[in-house]
Design a protein around this motif. Structure first.
Motif, PDB file in Angstrom:
ATOM      1  N   ALA A  34     -53.290  -4.069  56.383  1.00  0.00           N
ATOM      2  CA  ALA A  34     -52.122  -4.747  55.829  1.00  0.00           C
ATOM      3  C   ALA A  34     -52.149  -4.808  54.306  1.00  0.00           C
ATOM      4  CB  ALA A  34     -52.021  -6.159  56.402  1.00  0.00           C
ATOM      5  N   PHE A  35     -53.352  -4.925  53.728  1.00  0.00           N
ATOM      6  CA  PHE A  35     -53.487  -5.113  52.284  1.00  0.00           C
ATOM      7  C   PHE A  35     -54.497  -4.116  51.710  1.00  0.00           C
ATOM      8  CE2 PHE A  35     -52.806  -9.269  54.359  1.00  0.00           C
ATOM      9  CZ  PHE A  35     -51.536  -9.553  53.880  1.00  0.00           C
ATOM     10  N   PRO A  36     -54.187  -2.815  51.758  1.00  0.00           N
ATOM     11  CA  PRO A  36     -55.179  -1.808  51.340  1.00  0.00           C
ATOM     12  C   PRO A  36     -55.559  -1.879  49.874  1.00  0.00           C
ATOM     13  CG  PRO A  36     -53.020  -0.807  51.680  1.00  0.00           C
ATOM     14  CD  PRO A  36     -52.926  -2.206  52.194  1.00  0.00           C
ATOM     15  N   GLU A  37     -54.704  -2.494  49.040  1.00  0.00           N
ATOM     16  CA  GLU A  37     -54.989  -2.540  47.606  1.00  0.00           C
ATOM     17  C   GLU A  37     -55.842  -3.749  47.218  1.00  0.00           C
ATOM     18  OE1 GLU A  37     -50.943  -4.641  48.053  1.00  0.00           O
ATOM     19  OE2 GLU A  37     -52.289  -3.324  49.169  1.00  0.00           O
ATOM     20  N   ASP A  38     -56.072  -4.660  48.139  1.00  0.00           N
ATOM     21  CA  ASP A  38     -56.808  -5.894  47.843  1.00  0.00           C
ATOM     22  C   ASP A  38     -58.316  -5.706  48.001  1.00  0.00           C
ATOM     23  OD1 ASP A  38     -54.512  -7.234  47.303  1.00  0.00           O
ATOM     24  OD2 ASP A  38     -54.715  -8.718  48.902  1.00  0.00           O
ATOM     25  N   PRO A  39     -59.104  -6.586  47.357  1.00  0.00           N
ATOM     26  CA  PRO A  39     -60.536  -6.578  47.653  1.00  0.00           C
ATOM     27  C   PRO A  39     -60.731  -6.799  49.153  1.00  0.00           C
ATOM     28  CG  PRO A  39     -60.061  -7.997  45.772  1.00  0.00           C
ATOM     29  CD  PRO A  39     -58.743  -7.620  46.361  1.00  0.00           C
ATOM     30  N   ASN A 130     -47.459  -6.495  57.290  1.00  0.00           N
ATOM     31  CA  ASN A 130     -47.806  -5.968  58.606  1.00  0.00           C
ATOM     32  C   ASN A 130     -46.598  -6.181  59.521  1.00  0.00           C
ATOM     33  OD1 ASN A 130     -48.940  -5.104  60.978  1.00  0.00           O
ATOM     34  ND2 ASN A 130     -50.219  -6.906  61.264  1.00  0.00           N
ATOM     35  N   PRO A 131     -45.619  -5.267  59.491  1.00  0.00           N
ATOM     36  CA  PRO A 131     -44.381  -5.456  60.257  1.00  0.00           C
ATOM     37  C   PRO A 131     -44.612  -5.627  61.749  1.00  0.00           C
ATOM     38  CG  PRO A 131     -44.149  -3.651  58.667  1.00  0.00           C
ATOM     39  CD  PRO A 131     -45.600  -4.028  58.688  1.00  0.00           C
ATOM     40  N   ASP A 132     -45.736  -5.113  62.269  1.00  0.00           N
ATOM     41  CA  ASP A 132     -46.029  -5.279  63.694  1.00  0.00           C
ATOM     42  C   ASP A 132     -46.095  -6.757  64.073  1.00  0.00           C
ATOM     43  OD1 ASP A 132     -46.208  -2.545  63.929  1.00  0.00           O
ATOM     44  OD2 ASP A 132     -48.402  -2.495  63.836  1.00  0.00           O
ATOM     45  N   GLY A 133     -46.518  -7.606  63.129  1.00  0.00           N
ATOM     46  CA  GLY A 133     -46.669  -9.019  63.431  1.00  0.00           C
ATOM     47  C   GLY A 133     -45.343  -9.682  63.735  1.00  0.00           C
ATOM     48  N   GLU A 134     -44.329  -9.413  62.914  1.00  0.00           N
ATOM     49  CA  GLU A 134     -43.019 -10.023  63.146  1.00  0.00           C
ATOM     50  C   GLU A 134     -42.418  -9.522  64.453  1.00  0.00           C
ATOM     51  OE1 GLU A 134     -38.548 -10.211  61.169  1.00  0.00           O
ATOM     52  OE2 GLU A 134     -40.308  -9.988  59.867  1.00  0.00           O
ATOM     53  N   ALA A 135     -42.544  -8.240  64.715  1.00  0.00           N
ATOM     54  CA  ALA A 135     -42.019  -7.688  65.968  1.00  0.00           C
ATOM     55  C   ALA A 135     -42.696  -8.339  67.166  1.00  0.00           C
ATOM     56  CB  ALA A 135     -42.218  -6.173  65.993  1.00  0.00           C
ATOM     57  N   PHE A 136     -44.004  -8.561  67.069  1.00  0.00           N
ATOM     58  CA  PHE A 136     -44.736  -9.183  68.169  1.00  0.00           C
ATOM     59  C   PHE A 136     -44.308 -10.641  68.341  1.00  0.00           C
ATOM     60  CE2 PHE A 136     -48.643 -11.155  69.975  1.00  0.00           C
ATOM     61  CZ  PHE A 136     -48.646 -10.456  71.182  1.00  0.00           C
ATOM     62  N   ALA A 137     -44.089 -11.350  67.224  1.00  0.00           N
ATOM     63  CA  ALA A 137     -43.642 -12.741  67.293  1.00  0.00           C
ATOM     64  C   ALA A 137     -42.317 -12.841  68.042  1.00  0.00           C
ATOM     65  CB  ALA A 137     -43.518 -13.325  65.893  1.00  0.00           C
ATOM     66  N   ARG A 138     -41.395 -11.934  67.736  1.00  0.00           N
ATOM     67  CA  ARG A 138     -40.101 -11.955  68.419  1.00  0.00           C
ATOM     68  C   ARG A 138     -40.250 -11.555  69.888  1.00  0.00           C
ATOM     69  NH1 ARG A 138     -36.303 -13.189  64.906  1.00  0.00           N
ATOM     70  NH2 ARG A 138     -36.581 -12.731  62.680  1.00  0.00           N
ATOM     71  N   HIS A 139     -41.167 -10.645  70.167  1.00  0.00           N
ATOM     72  CA  HIS A 139     -41.452 -10.255  71.555  1.00  0.00           C
ATOM     73  C   HIS A 139     -41.924 -11.459  72.365  1.00  0.00           C
ATOM     74  CE1 HIS A 139     -43.263  -8.195  74.986  1.00  0.00           C
ATOM     75  NE2 HIS A 139     -44.424  -8.735  74.670  1.00  0.00           N
ATOM     76  N   LEU A 140     -42.687 -12.357  71.735  1.00  0.00           N
ATOM     77  CA  LEU A 140     -43.177 -13.544  72.423  1.00  0.00           C
ATOM     78  C   LEU A 140     -42.100 -14.611  72.594  1.00  0.00           C
ATOM     79  CD1 LEU A 140     -46.664 -14.000  70.682  1.00  0.00           C
ATOM     80  CD2 LEU A 140     -46.214 -13.074  72.969  1.00  0.00           C
ATOM     81  N   GLY A 141     -40.995 -14.472  71.861  1.00  0.00           N
ATOM     82  CA  GLY A 141     -39.940 -15.468  71.925  1.00  0.00           C
ATOM     83  C   GLY A 141     -40.068 -16.565  70.895  1.00  0.00           C
ATOM     84  N   ALA A 142     -40.905 -16.361  69.884  1.00  0.00           N
ATOM     85  CA  ALA A 142     -41.100 -17.368  68.834  1.00  0.00           C
ATOM     86  C   ALA A 142     -39.925 -17.347  67.859  1.00  0.00           C
ATOM     87  CB  ALA A 142     -42.403 -17.123  68.096  1.00  0.00           C
ATOM     88  N   GLN A 324     -43.880 -11.625  51.841  1.00  0.00           N
ATOM     89  CA  GLN A 324     -43.255 -12.725  52.556  1.00  0.00           C
ATOM     90  C   GLN A 324     -44.173 -13.133  53.699  1.00  0.00           C
ATOM     91  OE1 GLN A 324     -40.381 -14.095  51.604  1.00  0.00           O
ATOM     92  NE2 GLN A 324     -40.081 -15.579  53.251  1.00  0.00           N
ATOM     93  N   PHE A 325     -44.406 -14.440  53.809  1.00  0.00           N
ATOM     94  CA  PHE A 325     -45.203 -14.986  54.907  1.00  0.00           C
ATOM     95  C   PHE A 325     -44.305 -15.918  55.711  1.00  0.00           C
ATOM     96  CE2 PHE A 325     -47.932 -18.156  56.898  1.00  0.00           C
ATOM     97  CZ  PHE A 325     -48.944 -17.374  57.458  1.00  0.00           C
ATOM     98  N   THR A 326     -44.381 -15.823  57.018  1.00  0.00           N
ATOM     99  CA  THR A 326     -43.547 -16.664  57.878  1.00  0.00           C
ATOM    100  C   THR A 326     -44.414 -17.431  58.853  1.00  0.00           C
ATOM    101  OG1 THR A 326     -41.723 -15.077  57.742  1.00  0.00           O
ATOM    102  CG2 THR A 326     -41.637 -16.713  59.510  1.00  0.00           C
TER     103      THR A 326
END
Length: 336
Positions: A34-39, A130-142, A324-326
């Protein structure tokens, strides 16, 4: 022949060190994706964090293994004395193992525990890195409950004149600043009282009661920070006539990830707002951290999108949008 991968409980506090390290390696791989440029995260540090709980907290962890390699991990944690309807979840699937239903398997186990503990609201966070996270959240119904802007400040671009101006106090000022890594005993109760001002921060749509902080919690947090190998700097503004702490800010730093400083909470009592305490604390902390934490390049902070006051201070300092963090909320209706 297809290998069947199954979810199994993971007891972090009794697991072998190499088992915890395998989970730490998974968490580090997910962060790098998700953060390849970070330490990069250190797997050994992440492994230590798996055992961290306050004395009033409980958790349940699960893993999916492929041999000695951990492909998925999840954790549900909850407090036994406050917010008894809430639990908080974390879930990570190795970037090379996504799209195989492993996250859904772990999520089912976390939900089972939440229901067992009569927790009807589960919160968790995702980042747009990490766009997969938002898609998974919606898949769970959150539902998205608290969108937050993640901002970064380039320390090399700080305006020294502005920092000096924000730290200029009126003649006869009734305030002075303290800075601690460990809160002195004589200030502990006052720090606890000050920290609870964070309950006034925007909660968005989160179904969450105000938190009561105790001296024991603060001491336990301090011990966990030390065990994780981090440095926490806490700066507080004391009102001299009363001895009351009217504002504070804190930052977190890991010498092994030196370029990045994390800005934690900043709060000022409602009755003390408008006195320049927030700007003073932020400016003074940036100067202090630059001296105490060598190698800092970036300062990262999260602010609720609706928190206009703190966003205004950060923008004036030079913080720029970075991600953006949700915070999501999943409601679990009681089973009939």
């Amino acid at each position: 022949m297809t290998l069947t991968l199954t979810v199994e409980p993971f007891e972090a506090r009794t697991a072998f060190q190499e088992e915890r390290l395998a989970v730490g390696e998974l968490l580090a791989a997910g962060f790098l994706h998700a953060f390849p440029e970070d330490p990069p995260l250190r797997p050994e540090q992440e492994a230590v964090s798996l055992t961290h709980l306050n004395s009033t907290e409980r958790d349940a962890q699960f893993v999916i293994r492929d041999g000695t390699r951990v492909l998925a991990w999840g954790r549900l944690s909850w407090d036994t004395e406050q917010n008894l309807h809430n639990a908080h979840a974390r879930l990570t699937v190795h970037p090379q193992a996504r799209g195989r239903g492993l996250g859904t398997q772990v999520a089912r186990e976390l939900e089972r525990v939440a229901r067992r503990e009569a927790r009807t609201t589960v919160t968790f966070g995702t980042t747009d890195r990490n766009p997969d996270g938002e898609a998974f959240a919606r898949h769970l119904g959150a539902q998205p409950a608290l969108p937050m802007r993640v901002s970064r400040l380039d320390m090399t671009a700080l305006d020294a004149a502005q920092l000096r101006a924000w730290q200029t106090r009126p003649d006869g000022d009734e305030y002075r600043l303290h800075v601690w890594t460990v809160v002195p005993d004589e200030y502990l109760e006052r720090v606890v009282d000050m920290m609870m001002v964070m309950n006034t921060a925007p909660k968005g749509d989160l179904d969450m009661d105000d938190w009561v902080i105790t001296p024991q919690m603060v001491r336990e947090w301090e011990a966990m920070i030390v065990e994780a190998g981090e440095t926490r700097l806490l700066m507080a503004a004391e009102h001299l006539p009363s001895g009351r702490l009217d504002g504070y800010t804190e930052v977190f730093w890991d010498q092994h990830r030196a370029p990045l400083l994390y800005q934690g909470a900043t709060a000022v009592r409602p009755e003390a707002r408008g006195l320049g305490l927030g700007k003073w604390l932020k400016a003074a902390m940036l100067e202090h951290a630059a001296q105490e934490c060598p190698g800092i390049h970036w300062v990262q902070t999260n602010n609720a999108n609706v928190n206009a006051a703190m966003l205004g201070i950060n923008v004036a300092l030079g913080f720029q949008p970075w991600a953006q963090f949700t915070e999501w909320q999943l409601r679990l209706p009681e089973l009939s």
